[in-house]
Motif scaffolding. Structure first.
Motif, PDB file in Angstrom:
ATOM      1  N   ASP A 242      -6.260  -3.184  11.597  1.00  0.00           N
ATOM      2  CA  ASP A 242      -6.348  -1.778  12.237  1.00  0.00           C
ATOM      3  C   ASP A 242      -6.498  -1.770  13.683  1.00  0.00           C
ATOM      4  O   ASP A 242      -7.774  -2.729  13.948  1.00  0.00           O
TER       5      ASP A 242
ATOM      6  N   HIS B 148      -4.312  11.212   7.092  1.00  0.00           N
ATOM      7  CA  HIS B 148      -3.937  10.292   6.036  1.00  0.00           C
ATOM      8  C   HIS B 148      -4.829   9.530   5.131  1.00  0.00           C
ATOM      9  O   HIS B 148      -5.984   9.943   5.102  1.00  0.00           O
ATOM     10  N   SER B 149      -4.307   8.959   4.052  1.00  0.00           N
ATOM     11  CA  SER B 149      -5.083   8.337   2.945  1.00  0.00           C
ATOM     12  C   SER B 149      -4.199   7.096   2.837  1.00  0.00           C
ATOM     13  O   SER B 149      -3.038   6.923   3.011  1.00  0.00           O
ATOM     14  N   VAL B 150      -4.817   6.020   2.037  1.00  0.00           N
ATOM     15  CA  VAL B 150      -4.167   5.082   1.587  1.00  0.00           C
ATOM     16  C   VAL B 150      -4.763   4.349   0.372  1.00  0.00           C
ATOM     17  O   VAL B 150      -5.844   4.713   0.025  1.00  0.00           O
TER      18      VAL B 150
ATOM     19  N   LEU C 180      -0.392   5.902  13.792  1.00  0.00           N
ATOM     20  CA  LEU C 180      -1.022   7.348  13.335  1.00  0.00           C
ATOM     21  C   LEU C 180      -1.418   7.955  14.370  1.00  0.00           C
ATOM     22  O   LEU C 180      -2.617   7.516  15.144  1.00  0.00           O
TER      23      LEU C 180
ATOM     24  N   ARG D 256       4.458   7.395   1.984  1.00  0.00           N
ATOM     25  CA  ARG D 256       5.314   5.927   2.295  1.00  0.00           C
ATOM     26  C   ARG D 256       4.427   4.876   2.047  1.00  0.00           C
ATOM     27  O   ARG D 256       3.442   4.390   2.198  1.00  0.00           O
ATOM     28  N   GLU D 257       5.596   3.993   1.042  1.00  0.00           N
ATOM     29  CA  GLU D 257       5.035   2.806   0.738  1.00  0.00           C
ATOM     30  C   GLU D 257       5.292   1.727   1.803  1.00  0.00           C
ATOM     31  O   GLU D 257       6.339   1.735   2.171  1.00  0.00           O
TER      32      GLU D 257
ATOM     33  N   LEU E  99       2.448   0.734  11.100  1.00  0.00           N
ATOM     34  CA  LEU E  99       2.308   2.261  11.005  1.00  0.00           C
ATOM     35  C   LEU E  99       1.623   2.617  12.283  1.00  0.00           C
ATOM     36  O   LEU E  99       0.475   2.235  12.422  1.00  0.00           O
TER      37      LEU E  99
ATOM     38  N   VAL F 163       0.937  -1.202  -0.070  1.00  0.00           N
ATOM     39  CA  VAL F 163      -0.026   0.182   0.023  1.00  0.00           C
ATOM     40  C   VAL F 163       0.878   1.252   0.039  1.00  0.00           C
ATOM     41  O   VAL F 163       2.125   1.188   0.479  1.00  0.00           O
TER      42      VAL F 163
ATOM     43  N   TRP G  97       0.596   4.831   1.674  1.00  0.00           N
ATOM     44  CA  TRP G  97      -0.113   5.853   2.629  1.00  0.00           C
ATOM     45  C   TRP G  97       0.448   7.315   2.377  1.00  0.00           C
ATOM     46  O   TRP G  97       1.726   7.488   1.970  1.00  0.00           O
ATOM     47  N   THR G  98      -0.414   8.250   2.380  1.00  0.00           N
ATOM     48  CA  THR G  98       0.097   9.719   2.324  1.00  0.00           C
ATOM     49  C   THR G  98      -0.352  10.121   3.603  1.00  0.00           C
ATOM     50  O   THR G  98      -1.609  10.118   4.151  1.00  0.00           O
ATOM     51  N   ILE G  99       0.526  10.926   4.206  1.00  0.00           N
ATOM     52  CA  ILE G  99       0.616  11.523   5.564  1.00  0.00           C
ATOM     53  C   ILE G  99       0.613  12.842   5.544  1.00  0.00           C
ATOM     54  O   ILE G  99       1.499  13.316   5.103  1.00  0.00           O
TER      55      ILE G  99
END
Length: 119
Positions: free
Chosen positions: A104, A92-94, A86, A76-77, A84, A61, A63-65
């Motif tokens: 999760d 964040h998005s994924v 958070l 971050r891949e 991870l 995946v 992630w955009t933080i």
């Protein structure tokens, strides 16, 4: 005092957005979810009060933080075996690069980001 026990195969699955399959178990102080993202799944940028720990079980995946538009935003891949953390209220998005399974944990329990993005 009772200690409930569950088997993932018996937990009801929901599909809050396209290409996402989720099973949740709710406790008093935390929530755990088994999330399967099909390749191409996009979870839009969001944040929540709950601290989240995402344990990538398999797959890959991105992630955009960080808050959208912020110069501090980064990607971050991650692959199976990585974890991870958070903190509360971190944007964040994924995006699933390939079929991915994530466990999760959110505390305190509450709505997950995809719950506001129902398709």
């Amino acid at each position: 005092m009772e200690a409930p026990a569950y088997h993932w195969s018996e937990v009801e699955e929901d599909h809050p957005i396209a290409l996402l399959h989720r099973k949740k178990v709710l406790g008093d102080q935390m929530l755990v979810a088994r999330v399967r993202l099909d390749a191409g799944c996009h979870v839009a940028a969001h944040h929540h009060v709950s601290e989240q720990i995402a344990m990538i079980q398999s797959g890959r995946v991105l992630w955009t933080i960080g808050e959208p538009g912020s110069p501090d935003r980064y990607a971050r891949e991650m692959v199976g075996g990585e974890v991870l953390v958070l903190p509360s209220n971190v944007w964040h998005s994924v995006d699933a690069i390939e079929d991915t399974e994530i466990i999760d944990v959110l505390s305190p329990p509450g709505a997950m980001g995809v719950d506001s993005q129902r398709s």
